[in-house]
Design an enzyme around this catalytic site. Structure first.
Site, PDB file in Angstrom:
ATOM      1  N   ASP A  37     -14.165   8.156   1.316  1.00  0.00           N
ATOM      2  CA  ASP A  37     -13.123   7.799   0.345  1.00  0.00           C
ATOM      3  C   ASP A  37     -12.774   9.029  -0.472  1.00  0.00           C
ATOM      4  OD1 ASP A  37     -12.221   4.726  -0.731  1.00  0.00           O
ATOM      5  OD2 ASP A  37     -11.748   6.393  -2.071  1.00  0.00           O
ATOM      6  N   ASN A  90      -8.635   3.277   7.717  1.00  0.00           N
ATOM      7  CA  ASN A  90      -8.138   2.197   6.863  1.00  0.00           C
ATOM      8  C   ASN A  90      -7.499   2.670   5.569  1.00  0.00           C
ATOM      9  OD1 ASN A  90      -8.435  -0.669   5.566  1.00  0.00           O
ATOM     10  ND2 ASN A  90      -9.633   0.701   4.233  1.00  0.00           N
ATOM     11  N   TYR A 156       6.649   2.370   2.869  1.00  0.00           N
ATOM     12  CA  TYR A 156       5.375   1.753   3.272  1.00  0.00           C
ATOM     13  C   TYR A 156       5.520   1.084   4.641  1.00  0.00           C
ATOM     14  CZ  TYR A 156       1.204  -1.236   2.955  1.00  0.00           C
ATOM     15  OH  TYR A 156       0.007  -1.863   3.200  1.00  0.00           O
ATOM     16  N   LYS A 160       3.670   2.032   8.206  1.00  0.00           N
ATOM     17  CA  LYS A 160       2.820   1.088   8.944  1.00  0.00           C
ATOM     18  C   LYS A 160       3.394   0.790  10.341  1.00  0.00           C
ATOM     19  CE  LYS A 160      -0.409   0.548   5.818  1.00  0.00           C
ATOM     20  NZ  LYS A 160      -1.780   1.018   6.064  1.00  0.00           N
ATOM     21  N   THR A 191      -7.425  -7.222  -3.006  1.00  0.00           N
ATOM     22  CA  THR A 191      -8.074  -5.910  -3.120  1.00  0.00           C
ATOM     23  C   THR A 191      -7.566  -5.256  -4.394  1.00  0.00           C
ATOM     24  OG1 THR A 191      -6.328  -4.658  -2.017  1.00  0.00           O
ATOM     25  CG2 THR A 191      -7.960  -5.698  -0.575  1.00  0.00           C
TER      26      THR A 191
HETATM   27  P1  NAD Z   1      -7.557  -0.594  -2.087  1.00  0.00           P
HETATM   28  O1  NAD Z   1      -6.680   0.179  -3.002  1.00  0.00           O
HETATM   29  O2  NAD Z   1      -8.424  -1.670  -2.647  1.00  0.00           O
HETATM   30  O3  NAD Z   1      -8.475   0.402  -1.232  1.00  0.00           O
HETATM   31  C1  NAD Z   1      -7.948   1.580  -0.674  1.00  0.00           C
HETATM   32  C2  NAD Z   1      -9.012   2.664  -0.696  1.00  0.00           C
HETATM   33  O4  NAD Z   1      -8.460   3.821  -0.055  1.00  0.00           O
HETATM   34  C3  NAD Z   1      -9.416   3.091  -2.125  1.00  0.00           C
HETATM   35  O5  NAD Z   1     -10.821   3.127  -2.226  1.00  0.00           O
HETATM   36  C4  NAD Z   1      -8.811   4.475  -2.265  1.00  0.00           C
HETATM   37  O6  NAD Z   1      -9.577   5.337  -3.104  1.00  0.00           O
HETATM   38  C5  NAD Z   1      -8.816   4.955  -0.828  1.00  0.00           C
HETATM   39  N1  NAD Z   1      -7.848   6.032  -0.598  1.00  0.00           N
HETATM   40  C6  NAD Z   1      -6.584   6.125  -1.071  1.00  0.00           C
HETATM   41  N2  NAD Z   1      -6.021   7.271  -0.673  1.00  0.00           N
HETATM   42  C7  NAD Z   1      -6.943   7.922   0.079  1.00  0.00           C
HETATM   43  C8  NAD Z   1      -6.962   9.164   0.755  1.00  0.00           C
HETATM   44  N3  NAD Z   1      -5.900   9.985   0.724  1.00  0.00           N
HETATM   45  N4  NAD Z   1      -8.059   9.519   1.445  1.00  0.00           N
HETATM   46  C9  NAD Z   1      -9.145   8.697   1.456  1.00  0.00           C
HETATM   47  N5  NAD Z   1      -9.207   7.526   0.811  1.00  0.00           N
HETATM   48  C10 NAD Z   1      -8.114   7.135   0.130  1.00  0.00           C
HETATM   49  O7  NAD Z   1      -6.563  -1.202  -1.005  1.00  0.00           O
HETATM   50  P2  NAD Z   1      -6.761  -2.129   0.284  1.00  0.00           P
HETATM   51  O8  NAD Z   1      -5.826  -3.265   0.106  1.00  0.00           O
HETATM   52  O9  NAD Z   1      -8.175  -2.380   0.597  1.00  0.00           O
HETATM   53  O10 NAD Z   1      -6.102  -1.167   1.383  1.00  0.00           O
HETATM   54  C11 NAD Z   1      -6.743  -0.808   2.591  1.00  0.00           C
HETATM   55  C12 NAD Z   1      -5.690  -0.744   3.677  1.00  0.00           C
HETATM   56  O11 NAD Z   1      -5.167  -2.048   3.898  1.00  0.00           O
HETATM   57  C13 NAD Z   1      -4.487   0.143   3.344  1.00  0.00           C
HETATM   58  O12 NAD Z   1      -4.146   0.903   4.499  1.00  0.00           O
HETATM   59  C14 NAD Z   1      -3.401  -0.850   3.022  1.00  0.00           C
HETATM   60  O13 NAD Z   1      -2.125  -0.335   3.275  1.00  0.00           O
HETATM   61  C15 NAD Z   1      -3.762  -1.978   3.973  1.00  0.00           C
HETATM   62  N6  NAD Z   1      -3.195  -3.284   3.642  1.00  0.00           N
HETATM   63  C16 NAD Z   1      -3.550  -3.934   2.512  1.00  0.00           C
HETATM   64  C17 NAD Z   1      -2.992  -5.172   2.251  1.00  0.00           C
HETATM   65  C18 NAD Z   1      -3.345  -5.955   1.016  1.00  0.00           C
HETATM   66  O14 NAD Z   1      -2.695  -6.986   0.762  1.00  0.00           O
HETATM   67  N7  NAD Z   1      -4.341  -5.557   0.238  1.00  0.00           N
HETATM   68  C19 NAD Z   1      -2.085  -5.751   3.150  1.00  0.00           C
HETATM   69  C20 NAD Z   1      -1.754  -5.047   4.294  1.00  0.00           C
HETATM   70  C21 NAD Z   1      -2.325  -3.814   4.547  1.00  0.00           C
END
Ligand code: NAD
Length: 257
Positions: A37, A90, A156, A160, A191
């Site tokens: 991370d 991720n 975004y 994706k 999240t």
């Molecule tokens: P989150 O913000 O809770 O977690 C994301 C994590 O990624 C954080 O710990 C952050 O520090 C880390 N991060 C951000 N930029 C980074 C970088 N440049 N290098 C390394 N780490 C980095 O969000 P989440 O919802 O758990 O997101 C995880 C994935 O799921 C993302 O790709 C997001 O687009 C995708 N997603 C989330 C949702 C949702 O509803 N939460 C829906 C569809 C897709």
């Protein structure tokens, strides 16, 4: 889950949300986990959670948009655990809601760098190790907005959609080489992504997931991160040995609507 015990997994964005749930699930299944991370404090918390539960994990600070830092992440997996069997690419960010003409170039570049270039950079570093082993599984995190357009989130959604194209193409390149590549397309999931989102709070479209996004979910609820982690574990398991190149919607029926 078959085939995870004793193996090594790297999870990016493992300090929060879906990545943390995935890291914990890999550990629960008996895999060693490289917790990667950009935020050290939360990544280390994930390591502590895994170790407290009796698992083995190592934190690596990584910015997925920086190819050198991603290479170091893979080096740690190889140096500490002797190889790399699974990668959950991720890490991702969401910028605030804005119409396409209101997105400035710096925001566009940042989002594409993390969400799309980051997945490419991770695969570029991970695949040589898996190729040499003759085995490995990659799961990329796409989104429900990879499967449909999303007004106000064009950068975004574009990033994706790109992850889906990368996933399909790389899966074809490695189909006969023992490496499978798939993606998950999460629907709205509880999240920290909205708290981590810059500049979106003033826009009515950026209401909390509990009140806005779930209006479109046939199951009428948002997902828990663990519901994503279970699918990631399945895709990495030997039970999914004939699945490659696919993006699995994990969305309470959203993509079917
Ligand atoms: P989150 O913000 O809770 O977690 C994301 C994590 O990624 C954080 O710990 C952050 O520090 C880390 N991060 C951000 N930029 C980074 C970088 N440049 N290098 C390394 N780490 C980095 O969000 P989440 O919802 O758990 O997101 C995880 C994935 O799921 C993302 O790709 C997001 O687009 C995708 N997603 C989330 C949702 C949702 O509803 N939460 C829906 C569809 C897709």
């Amino acid at each position: 889950m078959n085939g995870l015990n004793g193996k090594t997994a790297v999870v990016t964005g493992a300090g929060s949300g879906i990545g943390r749930a995935s890291a914990l699930r890999f550990a629960e299944e008996g895999a060693n986990v490289v917790v990667a991370d950009v935020v050290e404090e939360t990544g280390q918390e994930t390591v502590d959670l895994i170790e407290d539960a009796g698992g083995d994990a190592t934190f690596v600070e990584v910015d997925v948009s920086d190819t050198e830092s991603v290479e170091r992440m893979v080096d740690v997996a190889v140096d500490v655990y002797g190889g790399l069997d699974f990668a959950h690419n991720n890490a991702g960010i969401l910028t605030g809601f804005a119409d396409v003409t209101d997105i400035d170039e710096a925001q566009w570049d940042q989002l594409i760098d993390v969400n799309l270039k980051g997945v490419w950079a991770c695969m570029k570093a991970e695949l040589p190790v898996m190729d040499e082993q003759g085995s490995g599984v990659i799961v990329n995190t796409a989104s429900e907005s990879a499967l449909a357009g999303m007004g106000g989130l064009s950068s975004y959604s574009a990033s994706k959609h790109g992850v889906v194209g990368l996933t399909k193409s790389v899966a074809l390149e490695y189909a006969t080489r023992g490496v499978r590549v798939n993606a998950i397309a999460p629907g709205p999931t509880k999240t920290n992504i909205q708290e981590n989102t810059a500049g979106g709070s003033a826009d009515p479209r950026s209401l909390p997931f509990d009140t806005s996004a779930m209006r479109d979910v046939p199951m009428d609820r948002v997902a828990e991160p663990e519901e994503m982690a279970g699918v990631v574990a399945f895709l990495c398991s030997s039970d999914a040995s004939y699945i490659t190149g696919h993006t699995v919607p994990v969305d309470g029926g959203q993509a079917a609507d």
